[in-house]
Scaffold this motif. Sequence first.
Motif, short mmCIF file in Angstrom:
data_model
loop_
_atom_site.label_atom_id
_atom_site.label_comp_id
_atom_site.label_asym_id
_atom_site.label_seq_id
_atom_site.Cartn_x
_atom_site.Cartn_y
_atom_site.Cartn_z
N HIS A 65 30.34 50.32 17.85
CA HIS A 65 30.90 50.86 16.60
C HIS A 65 30.80 49.85 15.46
O HIS A 65 30.49 50.22 14.32
CB HIS A 65 32.35 51.28 16.83
CG HIS A 65 32.50 52.35 17.86
ND1 HIS A 65 33.68 52.60 18.53
CD2 HIS A 65 31.60 53.25 18.35
CE1 HIS A 65 33.50 53.59 19.38
NE2 HIS A 65 32.25 54.00 19.29
N ASP A 66 31.05 48.59 15.76
CA ASP A 66 30.90 47.55 14.74
C ASP A 66 29.45 47.48 14.25
O ASP A 66 29.20 47.32 13.05
CB ASP A 66 31.32 46.19 15.29
CG ASP A 66 32.82 45.95 15.18
OD1 ASP A 66 33.47 46.58 14.33
OD2 ASP A 66 33.34 45.10 15.94
N ALA A 67 28.50 47.60 15.17
CA ALA A 67 27.09 47.53 14.80
C ALA A 67 26.69 48.71 13.93
O ALA A 67 25.94 48.56 12.95
CB ALA A 67 26.22 47.48 16.06
N ILE A 68 27.19 49.90 14.26
CA ILE A 68 26.88 51.09 13.46
C ILE A 68 27.45 50.94 12.05
O ILE A 68 26.77 51.21 11.05
CB ILE A 68 27.43 52.36 14.13
CG1 ILE A 68 26.73 52.60 15.47
CG2 ILE A 68 27.27 53.57 13.21
CD1 ILE A 68 27.37 53.69 16.31
N LEU A 69 28.71 50.50 11.96
CA LEU A 69 29.33 50.32 10.65
C LEU A 69 28.60 49.27 9.83
O LEU A 69 28.36 49.45 8.63
CB LEU A 69 30.80 49.95 10.82
CG LEU A 69 31.71 51.03 11.43
CD1 LEU A 69 33.10 50.48 11.67
CD2 LEU A 69 31.76 52.26 10.53
N ALA A 70 28.23 48.16 10.47
CA ALA A 70 27.52 47.09 9.77
C ALA A 70 26.16 47.58 9.27
O ALA A 70 25.73 47.24 8.16
CB ALA A 70 27.34 45.88 10.68
N GLY A 74 29.23 48.64 6.15
CA GLY A 74 30.68 48.71 6.21
C GLY A 74 31.27 47.93 7.36
O GLY A 74 30.59 47.16 8.04
N ALA A 75 32.55 48.14 7.58
CA ALA A 75 33.31 47.52 8.66
C ALA A 75 34.56 48.36 8.87
O ALA A 75 34.79 49.34 8.16
CB ALA A 75 33.67 46.07 8.31
N TRP A 76 35.39 47.96 9.85
CA TRP A 76 36.58 48.77 10.15
C TRP A 76 37.50 48.89 8.94
O TRP A 76 38.12 49.94 8.74
CB TRP A 76 37.35 48.17 11.33
CG TRP A 76 38.18 46.96 11.00
CD1 TRP A 76 37.80 45.66 11.13
CD2 TRP A 76 39.52 46.94 10.49
NE1 TRP A 76 38.82 44.81 10.72
CE2 TRP A 76 39.88 45.57 10.33
CE3 TRP A 76 40.45 47.92 10.14
CZ2 TRP A 76 41.14 45.18 9.84
CZ3 TRP A 76 41.69 47.53 9.64
CH2 TRP A 76 42.03 46.18 9.51
N ASP A 77 37.56 47.83 8.13
CA ASP A 77 38.43 47.84 6.95
C ASP A 77 37.66 48.12 5.66
O ASP A 77 38.21 47.99 4.57
CB ASP A 77 39.19 46.52 6.83
CG ASP A 77 38.27 45.31 6.77
OD1 ASP A 77 37.04 45.46 7.02
OD2 ASP A 77 38.76 44.21 6.47
N LYS A 78 36.40 48.52 5.80
CA LYS A 78 35.57 48.90 4.66
C LYS A 78 34.69 50.07 5.09
O LYS A 78 33.49 49.92 5.26
CB LYS A 78 34.71 47.71 4.21
CG LYS A 78 33.88 47.97 2.97
CD LYS A 78 32.96 46.79 2.69
CE LYS A 78 32.01 47.08 1.53
NZ LYS A 78 31.02 45.97 1.32
N ALA A 113 36.06 54.59 16.22
CA ALA A 113 35.36 55.79 16.68
C ALA A 113 35.50 56.94 15.69
O ALA A 113 34.59 57.77 15.56
CB ALA A 113 35.86 56.20 18.06
N LEU A 114 36.63 57.01 15.00
CA LEU A 114 36.81 58.07 14.00
C LEU A 114 35.76 58.01 12.89
O LEU A 114 35.40 59.03 12.32
CB LEU A 114 38.21 57.96 13.38
CG LEU A 114 39.34 58.73 14.07
CD1 LEU A 114 40.68 58.37 13.44
CD2 LEU A 114 39.09 60.24 14.00
N LEU A 115 35.29 56.80 12.60
CA LEU A 115 34.33 56.63 11.52
C LEU A 115 32.91 56.96 11.94
O LEU A 115 32.04 57.17 11.09
CB LEU A 115 34.38 55.18 11.00
CG LEU A 115 35.75 54.65 10.58
CD1 LEU A 115 35.63 53.20 10.11
CD2 LEU A 115 36.37 55.51 9.50
N VAL A 116 32.66 57.00 13.25
CA VAL A 116 31.29 57.19 13.76
C VAL A 116 31.22 58.38 14.71
O VAL A 116 30.25 58.52 15.46
CB VAL A 116 30.79 55.91 14.47
CG1 VAL A 116 30.83 54.71 13.52
CG2 VAL A 116 31.60 55.60 15.72
#
Length: 240
Positions: A65-70, A74-78, A113-116
């Motif tokens: 999830h961190d890799a997908i956001l990055a 983004g990130a968990w807080d962005k 997980a909610l973000l992805v």
Amino acid sequence: MSMLGSEPVLQAPQRVLAILGMHRSGTSCLTGSLQDAGLELGDCHTWNPYNKKGNRENQAFVDLHDAILAANGGAWDKPPRKVRWQQEHYEWARNILAEQTMTGVFGFKDPRALLVIDGWRKVLPSLEFVGIFRHPEAVVQSLANRSQLARDHALALWFHYNRALWHLYKKERFPVLCFDEGEQEFQAKVASLTPQLGLTREEHVATFYDRSLKQYCGESLSTLPWRVRRLYQNLRKVSV
């Protein structure tokens, strides 16, 4: 992962449950309580500085999830405005599930997980959900303590995550719990959910809930932005 013609055959547990909710909203307590009832979590964290019983997160899912956001800036807080999975992310997700082909019900919990979640729904259309939310003020207080987040930032995150939970609920209609309720009521509602989630451990002892870890509470809604207040009220209306 085996192949049938040109299409990959997904290797995965018979049932997979995603526990969804904003950070500091009771996801760890819900996940641990379901683990007490027989939910398989794989190799999960059983201790961290902000939760002595552990956040019950499997690091393989967190890393993905961190890799997908990055990859989406983004990130968990962005949270990114849009999240697109790349092919490597789909393969990564399939490999994680292939390593968890066990008997029973497997679950994973990570607020990210909610973000992805749209990508997971493509990887595993049979994915099941259970959600949890908490009063915005309680989340704000907890995030200030854990991550030193400013109030406006924390409220914006609360809204972003819980709006994703609300939109998914409207599509899928899955159980959603409120973490603002007392221990007995919370435990009773978790127990009532376990049969429909396929958890059948008989005479299990619910041991995860710890009132000492629930240090913050929310009361008034009057000081909250209207959209935050309305979303919280909508979630309360549909909670079990």
